[in-house]
Motif scaffolding. Sequence first.
Motif, PDB file in Angstrom:
ATOM      1  N   SER A  24       0.809  -1.224   0.000  1.00 24.95           N
ATOM      2  CA  SER A  24       0.000   0.000   0.000  1.00 24.95           C
ATOM      3  C   SER A  24       0.844   1.278   0.000  1.00 24.95           C
ATOM      4  O   SER A  24       0.303   2.376  -0.082  1.00 24.95           O
ATOM      5  CB  SER A  24      -0.940   0.017   1.214  1.00 24.95           C
ATOM      6  N   LEU A  58      -2.280  -1.848  -3.794  1.00 25.09           N
ATOM      7  CA  LEU A  58      -3.360  -0.883  -3.526  1.00 25.09           C
ATOM      8  C   LEU A  58      -3.016   0.537  -3.956  1.00 25.09           C
ATOM      9  O   LEU A  58      -3.906   1.370  -4.097  1.00 25.09           O
ATOM     10  CB  LEU A  58      -3.733  -0.912  -2.032  1.00 25.09           C
ATOM     11  N   THR A  62      -6.392   1.074  -6.531  1.00 23.99           N
ATOM     12  CA  THR A  62      -6.985   1.593  -5.301  1.00 23.99           C
ATOM     13  C   THR A  62      -8.506   1.551  -5.393  1.00 23.99           C
ATOM     14  O   THR A  62      -9.080   2.145  -6.309  1.00 23.99           O
ATOM     15  CB  THR A  62      -6.561   3.063  -5.079  1.00 23.99           C
ATOM     16  N   TRP A 123      -9.277  -0.478   1.233  1.00 20.29           N
ATOM     17  CA  TRP A 123      -9.369  -1.942   1.046  1.00 20.29           C
ATOM     18  C   TRP A 123     -10.075  -2.572   2.245  1.00 20.29           C
ATOM     19  O   TRP A 123     -11.000  -3.377   2.080  1.00 20.29           O
ATOM     20  CB  TRP A 123      -7.960  -2.503   0.867  1.00 20.29           C
TER      21      TRP A 123
END
Length: 232
Positions: A24, A58, A62, A123
């Motif tokens: 991320s 991510l 996203t 997420w």
Amino acid sequence: MPAVLPAPSLKESEIMTKLLHVDSSVLGANSVSRLLTAEVVAEWRKTHPDTSVDYLDLAVDTPNHFSADALGIKVGVQAAPTEAQRFENAVSEKLVSQFLAAHVIVIGAPLYNFSIPSQLKAWIDRLAQVGRTFKYTDKGAVGLAGGKTVIVASTRGGAYSTSEGGRAMEHQESYLKVIFGFFGITDVRFVRAEGLAMGEAAKASALASARTDIAVAVAEQAANQDLASLAA
Ligand SMILES: Cc1cc2nc3c(=O)[nH]c(=O)nc-3n(C[C@H](O)[C@H](O)[C@H](O)COP(=O)(O)O)c2cc1C
């Protein structure tokens, strides 16, 4: 009469484990959490060679912020969901199914502004679904995704773990422990590199400490090893 042979026992190498690798960080090639999650996954594969890995970045893929459209199809306020509701529901469905299918989840979670990156939060907002990852009973909330192992690569510019004040300020590791615990996951392991912005010596020592954490995190058997064997 032919001898009855005992059922063959599963060797470690015959056990198929599904691992979901999630990054991320927005720092791309300069990201420390990306470096560490890659090392965790590589080490995991060494000791669990039949692991299948699914990857989710991510920062690239996203999910949208959780919204009325993401919620809309769930609450069923209208007979025909809108296009936007269908789209958001498909995103949620894909992400929660991918998460539920995994036995081990390796997550890169940098500390940004005392919490996790908003991409990682987006997420998690898609995973938190009644009837999938948790439910409420008359005794309170019950997690439905138990038995998984989560390994978090936690990276921080400053140092937070060594003082009560520091631990109270971070809402990254503490939050992840709470939310995965809410989903029923009690086996949450941390690989931590902190003090990364505190000079070269501190950074080197943070990375060395994280690598010790990796060795421990992958040496322990997965919480759901039995489940993983069944899936083989
Ligand atoms: C937007 C942003 C916010 C940050 N906020 C914090 C913070 O609140 N506390 C801290 O100790 N470090 C903070 N840092 C430093 C990061 O935690 C550190 O750079 C870490 O290596 C980030 O992980 P990554 O390299 O995988 O992105 C921040 C970094 C960025 C880019």
